[in-house]
Design a protein around this motif. Structure first.
Motif, short mmCIF file in Angstrom:
data_model
loop_
_atom_site.label_atom_id
_atom_site.label_comp_id
_atom_site.label_asym_id
_atom_site.label_seq_id
_atom_site.Cartn_x
_atom_site.Cartn_y
_atom_site.Cartn_z
N ASP A 1 -13.60 0.56 1.97
CA ASP A 1 -12.04 0.09 2.34
C ASP A 1 -12.73 -1.84 1.72
OD1 ASP A 1 -13.59 -0.70 4.39
OD2 ASP A 1 -11.55 -0.08 6.05
N SER A 2 -13.20 -1.68 1.25
CA SER A 2 -13.47 -3.37 1.09
C SER A 2 -12.55 -4.30 -0.22
CB SER A 2 -14.70 -3.55 0.59
OG SER A 2 -16.08 -3.51 1.22
N ASN A 3 -11.58 -4.86 -0.20
CA ASN A 3 -10.41 -5.11 -0.84
C ASN A 3 -11.85 -6.17 -2.01
OD1 ASN A 3 -11.38 -8.21 -0.18
ND2 ASN A 3 -9.50 -8.15 1.47
N ASP B 1 -12.07 -9.02 -3.40
CA ASP B 1 -12.41 -10.86 -3.04
C ASP B 1 -14.01 -10.13 -1.82
OD1 ASP B 1 -12.52 -13.00 -2.14
OD2 ASP B 1 -12.38 -12.35 -0.23
#
Length: 269
Positions: free
Chosen positions: A157-159, A161
């Motif tokens: 679920d990394s964004n 940034d």
């Protein structure tokens, strides 16, 4: 080029994915641990991810928790772990060898001292599983000092940034997390979303290697076909140690077989 760069270049040319088995050093005994690692390499492992037993492995399921206990019961220590690595490195001078650690093990030995010892035994990479990249400045600085690849985990679920930071600082490879939760073959491994793979590569990231919940060859085939550069398999292998720790010949035979099967599954046909 370092060992990881040479390996991934060769695999890419051969249209293969990397197969990295994960086992805990000292399980079920220090002596047998060496034989197990040798069996994995003979079975086709492209590199190794090795764990140092830890008393509170929060991210690990029951299979790896029991592996920790077996190693501790056999008298494993950090010093003995380094002794095992020394023997493995001598036998396989070209093989990438990484450590997958918990932070307390590094802190308790002193970050500087721990990385220095890793450098002495020619460790290629260190992944500290419970240190987020936002808090890893001292680990990154120390890894550079001792010419060790600092690897970071990329959650599913990394964004944007976080993906940018991971691409910038993770060296050797990036550990793609299949899912949240704990390790174990009873769980499934999700395919990583294509937009995450594409975004990481757009930042010129290190090779992408997926782990957590990978337990069969069909999963490996799908993961490699989806464009991931390699897989890390742990619990499925460690379960064999648990099942056959009192039948050594059978254990070694089964470990070679499972390594051969996972490696075969990583080859694009």
């Amino acid at each position: 080029m370092n060992r990881y760069q040479k390996l991934f270049n060769t695999l890419k040319n051969n249209k293969e994915g990397a197969f990295f088995p994960f086992v805990l050093l000292g399980d079920p005994t220090p002596k047998l641990s060496i034989k197990i690692i040798e069996a994995l390499v003979e079975g086709g492992a492209d590199g190794l991810e090795l764990g140092m037993p830890f008393s509170d492995p929060l991210s690990d399921g029951p299979i790896i928790q029991k592996s920790n206990l077996r190693a501790f019961n056999a008298g494993i220590t950090v010093e003995k772990c380094f002794n095992i690595i020394t023997k493995i490195r001598y036998r396989y001078p070209k093989l990438p060898i990484g450590l997958l650690m918990y932070a307390n093990l590094v802190f308790s030995n002193g970050i500087e001292n721990f990385y220095s010892n890793c450098h002495k035994v020619d460790i290629d990479s260190i992944l500290v599983a419970d240190i987020p990249i936002e808090e890893a400045k001292v680990f990154i600085k120390t890894s550079l000092k001792y010419d060790i690849n600092q690897v970071f985990i990329c959650p599913p679920d990394s964004n944007v940034d976080l993906l940018r930071k991971i691409s910038k600082y993770s060296c050797g490879y990036i550990y793609l997390l299949s899912r949240t939760g704990v390790t174990g073959t009873e769980k499934h491994a999700n395919l990583i979303a294509p937009d995450i793979l594409n975004k990481l590569r757009s930042y010129n990231s290190a090779p992408l290697v997926q782990g957590f919940g990978i337990s069969n060859i069909n999963q490996v085939k799908k993961i490699i076909k989806a464009g991931v550069d390699g897989v890390i398999v742990g619990s499925a292998i460690i379960k064999i140690i648990e099942n056959y720790f009192d039948k050594i010949d059978v254990m070694i035979k089964e470990i070679k077989i499972i390594a051969k099967n996972f490696k075969s599954a990583s080859i694009n046909s």
